[in-house]
Design a protein around this motif. Structure first.
Motif, PDB file in Angstrom:
ATOM      1  N   LEU B 160      -0.341   9.602   2.203  1.00  0.00           N
ATOM      2  CA  LEU B 160      -0.248   9.915   3.631  1.00  0.00           C
ATOM      3  C   LEU B 160       1.182   9.727   4.120  1.00  0.00           C
ATOM      4  N   GLU B 161       1.819   8.649   3.658  1.00  0.00           N
ATOM      5  CA  GLU B 161       3.203   8.419   4.070  1.00  0.00           C
ATOM      6  C   GLU B 161       4.099   9.531   3.546  1.00  0.00           C
ATOM      7  N   ALA B 162       3.857   9.959   2.305  1.00  0.00           N
ATOM      8  CA  ALA B 162       4.657  11.032   1.722  1.00  0.00           C
ATOM      9  C   ALA B 162       4.456  12.343   2.480  1.00  0.00           C
ATOM     10  N   SER B 163       3.271  12.524   3.062  1.00  0.00           N
ATOM     11  CA  SER B 163       3.008  13.773   3.785  1.00  0.00           C
ATOM     12  C   SER B 163       3.454  13.666   5.239  1.00  0.00           C
ATOM     13  N   GLU B 164       4.126  12.568   5.562  1.00  0.00           N
ATOM     14  CA  GLU B 164       4.634  12.342   6.906  1.00  0.00           C
ATOM     15  C   GLU B 164       3.560  12.340   7.982  1.00  0.00           C
ATOM     16  N   MET B 165       2.455  11.734   7.645  1.00  0.00           N
ATOM     17  CA  MET B 165       1.384  11.516   8.601  1.00  0.00           C
ATOM     18  C   MET B 165       1.900  10.558   9.672  1.00  0.00           C
ATOM     19  N   GLY B 166       1.511  10.800  10.942  1.00  0.00           N
ATOM     20  CA  GLY B 166       1.933   9.889  12.005  1.00  0.00           C
ATOM     21  C   GLY B 166       1.524   8.465  11.710  1.00  0.00           C
ATOM     22  N   GLU B 167       0.615   7.953  12.504  1.00  0.00           N
ATOM     23  CA  GLU B 167       0.195   6.562  12.340  1.00  0.00           C
ATOM     24  C   GLU B 167      -0.881   6.476  11.258  1.00  0.00           C
ATOM     25  N   VAL B 168      -0.782   5.448  10.417  1.00  0.00           N
ATOM     26  CA  VAL B 168      -1.823   5.211   9.412  1.00  0.00           C
ATOM     27  C   VAL B 168      -2.381   3.812   9.648  1.00  0.00           C
ATOM     28  N   GLN B 169      -3.683   3.734   9.855  1.00  0.00           N
ATOM     29  CA  GLN B 169      -4.298   2.433  10.125  1.00  0.00           C
ATOM     30  C   GLN B 169      -5.440   2.172   9.162  1.00  0.00           C
ATOM     31  N   LEU B 170      -5.726   0.904   8.945  1.00  0.00           N
ATOM     32  CA  LEU B 170      -6.748   0.524   7.979  1.00  0.00           C
ATOM     33  C   LEU B 170      -8.012   0.031   8.670  1.00  0.00           C
ATOM     34  N   ILE B 192      -4.643  -7.028   4.262  1.00  0.00           N
ATOM     35  CA  ILE B 192      -3.524  -6.530   5.063  1.00  0.00           C
ATOM     36  C   ILE B 192      -2.197  -6.905   4.407  1.00  0.00           C
ATOM     37  N   ASP B 193      -2.176  -8.114   3.850  1.00  0.00           N
ATOM     38  CA  ASP B 193      -0.990  -8.597   3.172  1.00  0.00           C
ATOM     39  C   ASP B 193      -0.639  -7.698   1.979  1.00  0.00           C
ATOM     40  N   ILE B 194      -1.646  -7.318   1.235  1.00  0.00           N
ATOM     41  CA  ILE B 194      -1.431  -6.494   0.044  1.00  0.00           C
ATOM     42  C   ILE B 194      -1.027  -5.064   0.424  1.00  0.00           C
ATOM     43  N   LEU B 195      -1.705  -4.504   1.419  1.00  0.00           N
ATOM     44  CA  LEU B 195      -1.469  -3.088   1.729  1.00  0.00           C
ATOM     45  C   LEU B 195      -0.343  -2.878   2.748  1.00  0.00           C
ATOM     46  N   ALA B 196       0.039  -3.916   3.449  1.00  0.00           N
ATOM     47  CA  ALA B 196       1.109  -3.824   4.445  1.00  0.00           C
ATOM     48  C   ALA B 196       0.931  -2.624   5.373  1.00  0.00           C
ATOM     49  N   VAL B 197      -0.167  -2.649   6.108  1.00  0.00           N
ATOM     50  CA  VAL B 197      -0.487  -1.538   7.001  1.00  0.00           C
ATOM     51  C   VAL B 197      -1.180  -2.112   8.233  1.00  0.00           C
ATOM     52  N   ASP B 198      -1.185  -1.368   9.332  1.00  0.00           N
ATOM     53  CA  ASP B 198      -1.840  -1.849  10.556  1.00  0.00           C
ATOM     54  C   ASP B 198      -3.354  -1.805  10.441  1.00  0.00           C
TER      55      ASP B 198
END
Ligand SMILES: Nc1ncnc2c1ncn2[C@@H]1O[C@H](COP(=O)(O)OP(=O)(O)OP(=O)(O)O)[C@@H](O)[C@H]1O
Ligand SMILES: [Mg+2]
Lengths: 91, 266
Positions: B160-170, B192-198
């Motif tokens: 998702l980050e590579a595809s330049e998706m706006g916000e990514v949340q878990l 959250i610590d492992i994936l480092a995402v909101d």
């Protein structure tokens, strides 16, 4: 003694979530290390730029790659030295 | 102008469809105009989870192939007046029946009329995933607290980050407070610590979800269920409100304890 106590309380090994976290950490290091050739090329160029300040290297012979070991992953760079610059000695 | 949110996961069976149905329900209850778009072509499920399976006439592929107009394929959920619509996936086609460009055009069209378009993504990282994310402004990645699901979530977040998706949340689904308490399940902070995402929210394991799915009535409609409450909180966070995470362990009130003793589940 602690062991026996642990057993009495039904806890004879590390809580399984600790095992899960450690396994996940390792597996993600491996997963994330599968980087693109472009990315490695970028690292290579930057490494060359830094090293040439201190020594003359054979830039054509430089190799940068990622090696998976059992418990970790390493970035391995091989930089053949042609000549050391005199300034390095002074430091 | 509406927002397109794709609900995705990597690993299958972790709760994407359940999330789409409940988030859509909760948003519609708050009077937002919502479309549920089932992008799981060939394995459609959102219709049955919502209890709308008997109302399908046209589907997603009929729309993109211009067999019908978009309006004709949208099924209005009568429980929510004009607030919730479903665009069902085609059941007898495969993921290649739609292209990313077609999905983009379709979601653009929907954005003009609705506040939220929730896209239920198929499992995996192939074309179905590419289609589902192509028109999306932001993404919710669903995982369970297991090694395999978190690992796959990591992969998806990378894509998702590579595809330049706006916000990514878990969204962490199926947390079991008792197992977390005794150290046999990773907890929210670990993940959250492992994936480092909101984090957008946490949904507990809940028998009510099975019952709700049997009935075709999402738990977000049930004000007493823990998972329903969790999904309603998530809906508020999605609209930008600050809502604290609810305590994992429910304060077991007397009634809940009696129910539990009598075997009515927890
Ligand atoms: N919090 C929960 N508590 C109990 N059961 C749940 C919970 N979340 C999901 N489930 C159950 O897990 C199963 C899989 O959920 P769901 O269909 O939403 O997953 P999915 O990610 O959409 O799967 P697929 O990848 O096949 O599309 C369903 O039977 C659902 O009822
Ligand atoms: Mg699904």
């Amino acid at each position: 003694m602690l062991d026996i106590l642990g057993k009495v309380f039904g806890r004879d090994e590390a809580p399984s979530k600790e095992i899960a976290k450690e396994r996940l950490r390792l597996v993600l290091v491996h997963d994330r290390a599968t980087v693109s050739p472009q990315f490695l090329e970028l690292i290579k160029e930057e490494v060359i730029a830094v090293i040439t300040e201190y020594m003359e290297i054979d830039t054509d012979g430089v190799e940068v790659s990622i090696h998976s070991l059992e418990r970790s992953v390493a970035l391995v760079a091989s930089l053949p030295i042609k000549r050391m610059k005199r300034a390095v000695k002074a430091v | 102008m509406g927002e397109v949110i794709v609900i995705t996961s990597g690993k299958g069976g972790v709760g994407k469809t359940t999330t789409a149905a409940n988030l859509g329900t909760a948003l519609a209850l708050n009077e937002h105009r919502v479309v549920l778009l089932d992008a799981d072509i060939g394995l459609r499920n959102l219709d049955v989870v919502m209890g709308l399976e008997n109302r399908i006439v046209y589907d997603l592929v009929d729309v993109t192939a211009k067999v019908c107009r978009l309006k004709q394929a949208l099924i209005r959920d009568k429980r929510f007046n004009e607030h919730l619509f479903l665009l069902p996936a085609a059941q007898t086609r495969d993921k290649t029946a739609v292209t990313p460009e077609e999905m983009k055009d379709l979601t653009e069209e929907l954005k003009a009329e609705f506040d939220f378009i929730l896209v239920d993504c198929p499992a995996g990282i192939e074309q179905g995933f590419r289609n589902a994310i192509s028109g999306a402004d932001r993404a919710i990645v669903v995982t369970t607290p297991e090694v395999s699901a978190v690992r796959d979530a990591d992969r998806i977040i990378g894509l998702l980050e590579a595809s330049e998706m706006g916000e990514v949340q878990l969204l962490i689904n199926r947390i079991r407070p008792r197992m977390v308490k005794r150290g046999d399940m990773m907890d929210i902070d670990d993940i959250i610590d492992i994936l480092a995402v909101d984090l957008v929210g946490v949904v507990p394991e809940d028998d009510c979800i099975v019952v709700a799915t049997n009935r075709g009535e999402p738990t977000a409609l049930d004000s007493t269920s823990r998972s329903g409450q969790a999904f309603r909180n998530i809906a508020r966070r999605v609209t930008g409100e600050q809502v604290p995470l609810m305590p994992l362990e429910a304060e077991e009130g007397l009634i809940a304890r009696v129910r539990h003793l009598l075997g009515f589940g927890s």
